[in-house]
Design an enzyme around this catalytic site. Sequence first.
Site, short mmCIF file in Angstrom:
data_model
loop_
_atom_site.label_atom_id
_atom_site.label_comp_id
_atom_site.label_asym_id
_atom_site.label_seq_id
_atom_site.Cartn_x
_atom_site.Cartn_y
_atom_site.Cartn_z
N SER A 108 53.75 34.29 32.27
CA SER A 108 52.66 35.27 32.06
C SER A 108 53.06 36.26 30.97
O SER A 108 54.02 37.01 31.13
CB SER A 108 52.37 36.02 33.35
OG SER A 108 51.57 37.15 33.05
N HIS B 34 50.26 31.62 30.64
CA HIS B 34 49.35 32.34 31.53
C HIS B 34 48.88 33.62 30.83
O HIS B 34 49.69 34.49 30.49
CB HIS B 34 50.06 32.66 32.84
CG HIS B 34 49.17 33.21 33.90
ND1 HIS B 34 48.33 32.42 34.66
CD2 HIS B 34 48.97 34.48 34.34
CE1 HIS B 34 47.67 33.18 35.53
NE2 HIS B 34 48.04 34.44 35.35
N ASP C 146 46.63 36.85 31.14
CA ASP C 146 45.96 37.71 32.12
C ASP C 146 44.92 38.58 31.42
O ASP C 146 45.27 39.43 30.59
CB ASP C 146 47.00 38.59 32.82
CG ASP C 146 47.80 37.81 33.84
OD1 ASP C 146 47.18 37.17 34.72
OD2 ASP C 146 49.05 37.82 33.76
N MET D 184 42.15 41.40 31.93
CA MET D 184 41.75 42.45 32.89
C MET D 184 40.74 43.38 32.21
O MET D 184 40.90 43.72 31.04
CB MET D 184 42.96 43.26 33.33
CG MET D 184 44.09 42.40 33.89
SD MET D 184 45.39 43.43 34.59
CE MET D 184 46.64 42.21 34.95
N HIS E 189 43.46 33.56 33.06
CA HIS E 189 43.17 34.12 34.38
C HIS E 189 42.26 35.33 34.19
O HIS E 189 42.72 36.39 33.79
CB HIS E 189 44.51 34.49 35.04
CG HIS E 189 44.39 35.16 36.36
ND1 HIS E 189 45.45 35.83 36.96
CD2 HIS E 189 43.34 35.28 37.22
CE1 HIS E 189 45.05 36.32 38.12
NE2 HIS E 189 43.78 36.01 38.30
N MET F 191 40.50 38.29 35.33
CA MET F 191 40.37 39.30 36.39
C MET F 191 39.29 40.26 35.93
O MET F 191 39.54 41.42 35.60
CB MET F 191 41.72 40.01 36.60
CG MET F 191 42.71 39.14 37.35
SD MET F 191 44.41 39.73 37.15
CE MET F 191 44.82 38.91 35.62
N MET G 177 46.62 34.15 44.76
CA MET G 177 47.30 35.37 44.31
C MET G 177 48.32 35.77 45.37
O MET G 177 47.98 35.92 46.54
CB MET G 177 46.31 36.52 44.11
CG MET G 177 45.40 36.40 42.90
SD MET G 177 46.25 36.25 41.31
CE MET G 177 47.25 37.73 41.26
N ASP H 187 50.72 33.21 41.78
CA ASP H 187 50.82 34.22 40.74
C ASP H 187 51.13 35.58 41.36
O ASP H 187 50.33 36.11 42.13
CB ASP H 187 49.47 34.26 40.00
CG ASP H 187 49.44 35.25 38.86
OD1 ASP H 187 50.50 35.79 38.49
OD2 ASP H 187 48.35 35.49 38.32
N GLY I 28 55.91 36.18 35.41
CA GLY I 28 55.87 37.18 34.33
C GLY I 28 57.22 37.83 34.17
O GLY I 28 58.04 37.45 33.32
C1 DX5 Z 1 48.87 40.17 38.11
C2 DX5 Z 1 48.79 39.02 37.14
C3 DX5 Z 1 50.02 38.23 37.06
C4 DX5 Z 1 51.26 38.96 36.60
C5 DX5 Z 1 52.42 38.38 37.36
O1 DX5 Z 1 47.62 40.67 38.32
O2 DX5 Z 1 47.74 38.16 37.48
O3 DX5 Z 1 49.83 37.05 36.27
O4 DX5 Z 1 51.50 38.85 35.22
O5 DX5 Z 1 53.54 39.10 37.03
P1 DX5 Z 1 54.90 39.01 37.86
O6 DX5 Z 1 55.36 37.59 37.76
O7 DX5 Z 1 55.76 39.98 37.15
O8 DX5 Z 1 54.59 39.41 39.27
ZN ZN Z 2 47.66 36.19 36.46
#
Ligand code: DX5
Ligand code: ZN
Length: 215
Positions: free
Chosen positions: A8, A33, A35, A37, A66, A68, A137, A173, A195
């Site tokens: 990520s 990945h 993200d 948001m 992904h 969100m 999640m 994730d 991530g």
């Molecule tokens: C959180 C994201 C994840 C995040 C995971 O909302 O969807 O993809 O980057 O990060 P780590 O692996 O650091 O928990």
């Molecule tokens: Zn994610």
Amino acid sequence: MSIKLSPSILASDYGALRENISMVENAGADYLHIDVMDGHFVPNITIGPPVVSCLRKSSGLVFDCHLMISDPDRYIDDFARAGADIITVHAEAAAHLQRTLSYIRSLGLKAGVALNPATDISCLNYVLDDVDMILVMTVNPGFGGQKFIPAMTRKVRDTRALLSGRDADIQVDGGITLANLKEITDAGANVIVAGSAVFRADDPAKAVRQFKGLE
Ligand code: DX5
Ligand code: ZN
């Protein structure tokens, strides 16, 4: 089922995205990945289609987007045009989930559904033939670097059972590390998002190889 790693970029240095991506790509990552948001569905704001299309020019990784975001239907065409290969929407954010998934597939992309930790898997029951990937999640979405929620191991197991032999992927994730990798893959997850455990490692390329079981 082979395990795929999807680092990520949320945990990487956004000022050096291209370099960071080629590093994980060369080390053997399978997906990237991304993200997305919107500051509405989740409190944080990240990146949108223009950045994805720039990154597309220099990476051959499977772009695993992904979303969100609230009302994801508004942006599916934009992410498809930008070069997404997989588009995952949240069940909590899509008012007409079956339609959204079919639409993603109609564009020739893979369709994913993400579930927040508290969301029951029963909402998947009637869309099982419409999904390529279920994203369980393992933290509440919005931020990197959070702690894995232990009850999610059981949720992954229940999701694998619900799929009753269908070959859909189960992605996890949030808070995934080398220490809990085996527990979660034994439960049935086969696409691993990491991530912090990759980009914040002392040697991110080595972390990729370790996740892939190559070192
Ligand atoms: C959180 C994201 C994840 C995040 C995971 O909302 O969807 O993809 O980057 O990060 P780590 O692996 O650091 O928990
Ligand atoms: Zn994610």
